[in-house]
Structure formats: C-alpha cells, structure tokens
Design a protein around this motif. Sequence first.
Motif, PDB file in Angstrom:
ATOM      1  N   MET A 140      41.710  42.133  41.160  1.00 15.41           N
ATOM      2  CA  MET A 140      41.215  43.522  40.911  1.00 15.41           C
ATOM      3  C   MET A 140      41.798  43.770  39.635  1.00 15.41           C
ATOM      4  SD  MET A 140      41.886  46.846  42.978  1.00 15.41           S
ATOM      5  CE  MET A 140      39.886  47.128  43.224  1.00 15.41           C
ATOM      6  N   LEU A 141      41.121  44.615  38.706  1.00 12.60           N
ATOM      7  CA  LEU A 141      41.351  45.053  37.474  1.00 12.60           C
ATOM      8  C   LEU A 141      41.422  46.552  37.317  1.00 12.60           C
ATOM      9  CD1 LEU A 141      41.986  44.344  34.345  1.00 12.60           C
ATOM     10  CD2 LEU A 141      39.434  44.867  34.169  1.00 12.60           C
ATOM     11  N   ILE A 142      42.838  47.181  37.063  1.00 12.65           N
ATOM     12  CA  ILE A 142      43.184  48.503  37.027  1.00 12.65           C
ATOM     13  C   ILE A 142      42.829  48.824  35.474  1.00 12.65           C
ATOM     14  CG2 ILE A 142      44.749  50.175  37.306  1.00 12.65           C
ATOM     15  CD1 ILE A 142      45.551  48.433  39.762  1.00 12.65           C
TER      16      ILE A 142
ATOM     17  N   GLN B 274      37.232  36.823  27.529  1.00 13.29           N
ATOM     18  CA  GLN B 274      37.881  35.872  28.127  1.00 13.29           C
ATOM     19  C   GLN B 274      37.237  35.235  29.221  1.00 13.29           C
ATOM     20  OE1 GLN B 274      41.691  37.887  28.609  1.00 13.29           O
ATOM     21  NE2 GLN B 274      42.172  37.728  26.328  1.00 13.29           N
ATOM     22  N   GLY B 275      35.997  35.906  29.961  1.00 14.00           N
ATOM     23  CA  GLY B 275      35.559  35.308  31.178  1.00 14.00           C
ATOM     24  C   GLY B 275      36.408  35.896  32.424  1.00 14.00           C
ATOM     25  N   CYS B 276      37.211  36.582  32.274  1.00 16.32           N
ATOM     26  CA  CYS B 276      38.142  36.929  33.517  1.00 16.32           C
ATOM     27  C   CYS B 276      36.955  37.343  34.711  1.00 16.32           C
ATOM     28  CB  CYS B 276      39.131  37.936  33.300  1.00 16.32           C
ATOM     29  SG  CYS B 276      40.472  37.494  32.172  1.00 16.32           S
ATOM     30  N   ARG B 277      37.167  37.154  35.869  1.00 17.93           N
ATOM     31  CA  ARG B 277      36.622  37.509  36.989  1.00 17.93           C
ATOM     32  C   ARG B 277      37.442  38.443  37.930  1.00 17.93           C
ATOM     33  NH1 ARG B 277      31.652  35.163  36.540  1.00 17.93           N
ATOM     34  NH2 ARG B 277      31.661  33.102  35.535  1.00 17.93           N
ATOM     35  N   TYR B 278      36.769  39.357  38.315  1.00 15.72           N
ATOM     36  CA  TYR B 278      37.420  40.418  39.198  1.00 15.72           C
ATOM     37  C   TYR B 278      36.666  40.606  40.458  1.00 15.72           C
ATOM     38  CZ  TYR B 278      40.481  40.852  35.095  1.00 15.72           C
ATOM     39  OH  TYR B 278      41.455  40.650  34.168  1.00 15.72           O
ATOM     40  N   ASP B 279      37.158  41.053  41.576  1.00 17.15           N
ATOM     41  CA  ASP B 279      36.563  41.231  42.733  1.00 17.15           C
ATOM     42  C   ASP B 279      35.978  42.562  42.556  1.00 17.15           C
ATOM     43  OD1 ASP B 279      36.464  38.774  43.953  1.00 17.15           O
ATOM     44  OD2 ASP B 279      38.318  39.373  44.992  1.00 17.15           O
TER      45      ASP B 279
END
Length: 117
Positions: free
Chosen positions: A1-3, A40-45
Amino acid sequence: MLIVDDNSELRDLLTEALGETYAIDSAPDGLEALHRLMKQGCRYDAVMTDLNMPHIDGIAFLDRLPEGIPAIVMSAYLDRPEFAQALTHPRATRVLEKPFRLSDVRAAIESAVGPKG
C-alpha cells in the motif's frame, strides 16, 4: 500500500499503525507517488492519498493513477469546491474526512483490497 500525504507525521503514524498488517510505502506528494508508479514500476494493492498537497494535488494524482489500483482519499478540506469532486471521483473507492479514526482507515482498506489474515 502507498500512502501519499505531505504531512510526514501522518505518514509515519499510518505506516506504524498499518505496517503490522500491510506492506507500506509512502510518498510526500503526488509527483513522487507517480514517479514510483510510472517510472520505477512499483506496484501497490491500494493507494491512500491526501487532496491538499504540493506539486500535484490529490485530484490530479487520481486522474493519473494507473487503472486497477484502488484509491482511498483523505482530506480535511472536503467542503472546498475544488476538492468536493473527490466524493464522486471514479477512481476513489472510499473518502475519509480528517480527522479520522484508525478503525475507519482499516475498514476503507479492507473494502478496497480485502481483509488480511
């Protein structure tokens, strides 16, 4: 998860409170969050985002958020016309008005991504 929130104390509080249940990453504004997602291609739910932030505000961030990532919006300024649209934004799965209870945050996350065991 990204805040995503420019308030470092709130980011730290949410990271600490949710970190035992969820993998948490954070960004100080929408520009940095988009950099992580796109460059950066970060993946978050899921993503939790504030509305009132520097560089790219929460509405502009929601407009650019990649498809398939549920967004939980949080703001103390939902009565402002420029942020009222967050209540009906198609990318916002839940909207939380600050100040909120941690139980409300957990319920919003569970509705977005499902319960964690």
